[in-house]
Motif scaffolding. Structure first.
Motif, PDB file in Angstrom:
ATOM      1  N   GLU A 130     -43.741 -72.121 -15.476  1.00  0.00           N
ATOM      2  CA  GLU A 130     -45.017 -72.445 -14.841  1.00  0.00           C
ATOM      3  C   GLU A 130     -44.913 -72.206 -13.334  1.00  0.00           C
ATOM      4  OE1 GLU A 130     -48.005 -76.309 -14.248  1.00  0.00           O
ATOM      5  OE2 GLU A 130     -46.199 -76.482 -15.501  1.00  0.00           O
TER       6      GLU A 130
ATOM      7  N   GLU B 115     -43.967 -66.181 -15.592  1.00  0.00           N
ATOM      8  CA  GLU B 115     -44.760 -66.719 -16.700  1.00  0.00           C
ATOM      9  C   GLU B 115     -44.383 -66.059 -18.016  1.00  0.00           C
ATOM     10  OE1 GLU B 115     -48.821 -66.346 -15.397  1.00  0.00           O
ATOM     11  OE2 GLU B 115     -48.769 -68.301 -14.381  1.00  0.00           O
ATOM     12  N   ARG B 116     -43.995 -64.794 -17.959  1.00  0.00           N
ATOM     13  CA  ARG B 116     -43.533 -64.114 -19.172  1.00  0.00           C
ATOM     14  C   ARG B 116     -42.294 -64.801 -19.736  1.00  0.00           C
ATOM     15  NH1 ARG B 116     -40.131 -60.423 -20.985  1.00  0.00           N
ATOM     16  NH2 ARG B 116     -39.042 -60.196 -19.000  1.00  0.00           N
ATOM     17  N   ARG B 117     -41.527 -65.430 -18.848  1.00  0.00           N
ATOM     18  CA  ARG B 117     -40.318 -66.146 -19.261  1.00  0.00           C
ATOM     19  C   ARG B 117     -40.589 -67.619 -19.554  1.00  0.00           C
ATOM     20  NH1 ARG B 117     -35.245 -63.530 -16.052  1.00  0.00           N
ATOM     21  NH2 ARG B 117     -36.079 -61.421 -15.792  1.00  0.00           N
ATOM     22  N   GLY B 118     -41.878 -67.994 -19.546  1.00  0.00           N
ATOM     23  CA  GLY B 118     -42.237 -69.371 -19.871  1.00  0.00           C
ATOM     24  C   GLY B 118     -42.123 -70.335 -18.713  1.00  0.00           C
TER      25      GLY B 118
ATOM     26  N   GLU C  49     -35.013 -68.652 -12.240  1.00  0.00           N
ATOM     27  CA  GLU C  49     -34.829 -69.113 -13.617  1.00  0.00           C
ATOM     28  C   GLU C  49     -33.494 -69.840 -13.786  1.00  0.00           C
ATOM     29  OE1 GLU C  49     -35.535 -67.273 -18.044  1.00  0.00           O
ATOM     30  OE2 GLU C  49     -34.415 -66.035 -16.615  1.00  0.00           O
TER      31      GLU C  49
END
Length: 230
Positions: free
Chosen positions: A101, A96-99, A65
């Protein structure tokens, strides 16, 4: 933001897929499992490299991230094919929980690199089913080796190198003596291929305790003429 999970194959960089190679060439950051894939295997790629060995899930996800937020192209390298004991689902779920892809690029599994070295078919008209499994251990409380041995299947064991003797004994009680093979560090430096009857394979590959594929089944015999070419 997008991260790529790339299957690196069994170890030989020449067995990397064309798409996987392209993505790694374009990467700014490569996160790789150093206990399985040595850094020198990634030497042609100019990206900043991070060895994930010893890192917890949260550390890996936070590292991905952080670099993505800095505008970097990040690749998470997995050994073999990510879909087989790649431990990617928990990473993808958290990303994916953090947006973020996620794209998964398949790789050549050590299972199929081993069968290529053996010049063997793992599924045939006589043995139509291939089962990839593992013995119970640190991350698996129970296995179903006896139940699987009762099927007319080729059995392939991963993550079980230290238990080849135990597995052999359990299958022998169900099936009797069958052809078997162990492929150690297949396609890598130090590769060793051992073939033999199930009753003798553990002794033949004594000392191999990790990074091996163990295959058992009648499909390893030289087959009679296939119906395909009848």
């Amino acid at each position: 933001m997008k991260v790529y999970f790339v299957g690196f194959g069994p170890g030989d960089p020449e067995l990397l897929t064309i798409r996987g190679h392209k993505i790694l060439k374009e990467a700014d950051v490569i996160i790789y499992p150093g206990s399985i894939i040595p850094e020198e295997s990634l030497s042609e790629f100019k990206a900043h490299k991070i060895n994930s060995h010893g890192m917890k899930l949260e550390e890996i996800v936070e590292t991905i991230e952080r670099f993505l937020k800095d505008g970097k192209k990040v690749v998470r390298v997995q050994s073999g094919d990510p879909s087989i004991y790649g431990a990617i689902m928990e990473q993808i779920e958290e990303l994916e929980r953090r947006g973020i892809e996620c794209e998964v690029v398949p790789g050549v599994s050590s299972v199929f690199a081993a069968s290529a070295r053996l010049k063997a078919e793992l599924a045939t008209s006589d043995t139509p089913t291939l089962i990839i499994t593992r013995a119970a251990g640190k991350t698996l409380e129970r296995d179903e080796i006896e139940k699987l041995a009762e099927t007319n299947s080729t059995l392939v064991f991963l993550l079980s190198s230290a238990k080849i003797g135990e597995i052999s004994e359990r299958i022998l009680r169900i099936r009797g003596d069958e052809p078997s093979a162990v492929a150690y560090r297949v396609s890598q430096r130090g590769e060793k291929i051992v073939e033999g009857k199930l009753s003798e394979i553990a002794e033949k590959c004594a000392g191999i305790e990790r990074m091996a594929v163990f295959i058992v089944g009648k499909a390893l015999k030289r087959a009679r003429r296939s119906r395909l070419y009848a």
